[in-house]
Scaffold this active site. Sequence first.
Site, PDB file in Angstrom:
ATOM      1  N   LEU A 259       1.254  -0.806   0.034  1.00 54.58           N
ATOM      2  CA  LEU A 259      -0.232  -0.117   0.077  1.00 54.58           C
ATOM      3  C   LEU A 259       0.779   1.414  -0.069  1.00 54.58           C
ATOM      4  CD1 LEU A 259      -2.529  -0.450   2.744  1.00 54.58           C
ATOM      5  CD2 LEU A 259      -2.475  -1.177   0.072  1.00 54.58           C
TER       6      LEU A 259
ATOM      7  N   LYS B 227       2.210  -3.536   8.744  1.00 55.81           N
ATOM      8  CA  LYS B 227       3.175  -2.575   8.817  1.00 55.81           C
ATOM      9  C   LYS B 227       4.771  -3.819   8.701  1.00 55.81           C
ATOM     10  CE  LYS B 227       3.222   1.906  10.104  1.00 55.81           C
ATOM     11  NZ  LYS B 227       3.030   2.685  11.325  1.00 55.81           N
TER      12      LYS B 227
ATOM     13  N   GLU C 264       7.292  -0.627   5.429  1.00 55.88           N
ATOM     14  CA  GLU C 264       6.904  -0.612   4.158  1.00 55.88           C
ATOM     15  C   GLU C 264       5.280  -1.241   4.829  1.00 55.88           C
ATOM     16  OE1 GLU C 264       9.720  -2.518   1.177  1.00 55.88           O
ATOM     17  OE2 GLU C 264       8.041  -3.586   1.606  1.00 55.88           O
TER      18      GLU C 264
ATOM     19  N   GLU D   7       5.293   2.844   1.518  1.00 54.57           N
ATOM     20  CA  GLU D   7       6.381   3.193   2.148  1.00 54.57           C
ATOM     21  C   GLU D   7       6.794   3.924   2.855  1.00 54.57           C
ATOM     22  OE1 GLU D   7      10.599   1.735   1.537  1.00 54.57           O
ATOM     23  OE2 GLU D   7       9.237   1.784  -0.552  1.00 54.57           O
TER      24      GLU D   7
ATOM     25  N   ASP E 279       2.555  14.533  14.991  1.00 56.47           N
ATOM     26  CA  ASP E 279       2.143  13.959  13.624  1.00 56.47           C
ATOM     27  C   ASP E 279       1.177  14.323  13.317  1.00 56.47           C
ATOM     28  OD1 ASP E 279       3.900  14.479  11.336  1.00 56.47           O
ATOM     29  OD2 ASP E 279       4.066  12.752  10.987  1.00 56.47           O
TER      30      ASP E 279
END
Length: 492
Positions: A237, A259, A244, A239, A350
């Site tokens: 999906l 993940k 990834e 990176e 984030d």
Amino acid sequence: MDQFIRKHLTFLNTFWGKCLPNGVPSNHSLDLWDPAQGSLHPTLDPDPVEPMVSLFGVLYDFTARSADELSVNRGDKICVLREEGGYVLARRLSGEALVGYVPANYLSKISQDETLTQQPWYISGIGRNKATLLLLSPPNRHGSFLIRDSESNKGEYSLSVRNHAKVRHFRIYKHPAGSFYLEKGHTFPSLEQLLAYYTINWKVIQSPLLQPCIQKRAPETDQWERPRSEFQLWRKLGEGCFGEVWEGMWKNTVPVAIKIMKQADMRDDFVKEIQNLKSLKHTRLIKLLAICSVGEPVYIVTELMRKGNLHSYLNSAAGQELTTHHLLSISCQVADGMTYLEEQHVVHRDLAARNILVGDDLACKIADFGLARLLKDDIYSTTSNVMIPVKWTAPEAAIYQTYSLKSDVWSYGILLYEVFTYGQCPYEGMTNQETIQQISRGYRLPRPNSCSPEIYSLMLECWKGHPEDRPSFLNLRDMLFSIYKWTHHPFS
């Protein structure tokens, strides 16, 4: 002679205790004294029948309005003596043993089994021999005790106490009316009160009750840890800097997102963050399903959100067709999830459209806690050289690497800008350095064409220069929900 007086004239116990403070005649050794299993005073006549007592939990706070009422708080445990209409006469079990009336509908009955399972001193499923071995094994010591189910008398209990290198067992009798006693004449409505009495008056049983027995527990296995063989990778999906992301299947039945990381990338602080984030559960946060950390590579398995991240979705053909009402729904969902993180004192660090995942029916969930930290004193300062997403980061965090819940609020304002520009990059055409310079001079992003003045006003509130001047996520959520409801039902 002294034993005869103790046995038959129990009312002299107090006087006798003052005469002999140690509670035993000087020619008897405490370590050698071992009462026979059973009643301490078997020759006394049975107690008169006591009124039935029941243990109840308090559901709501109640403040006494007169001298005959009893003030109680939610979570208190009380003993109900009798019912009178819509009220009960109750005795408080904690603190001062006051008696008074409480509304009956403020209470919920607690079963004995329910109460016992919550007590550290109650151990079920063990007999006399196992209790002895348990109390004599470390880390237990002199004064350790437990209550267990009676082996010979169903429905009754036994008190086992370690006294130096020996363990003594006392039968706890149960009165037909529901109370408990070791000695006839000293009955208690609950085992808690019985223990409280003998903790203070331990010389009666010549065995101090100092601490509940500690059980040796087998090391618990991580409920998230699963063998890698349970997962199959289907298609990649994306990176990122942490590895990834693949779409896959769990046990050939459950679609999941996986993940993939290398052990070398699993720094100690990152591992601790994953452990902390296992406890975060909210419908607007991506759900952690499993971890494969034994061997290489490491799998972090979460629920699958089929429409991908919000930034990509907003840029897609389907995203471009979203109405203002849809954009408000997205904004409300993210604010709801961030309100939960705010309540848990967790800063994301984030927050951006790329870290919001979109599922069916436009369901949005906050993801990628790779930079998240549990806050200490409401602020986290980093000294490491972490790549910072400057255009989404509050100035105090971008310049001084000092993060707080209020720096997440700034980032949320940038996310709102992304949403209402359908994925446009903030501060487009500026470098990171230029962005910080312009913000420091008071520049703020302009109002997007599809954004109402009310929403833009919230963005500006998020971008206040002083963190303490920015709103909380709770306030943002409430204001956005009000705008969302008004736009959906403007005449309601």
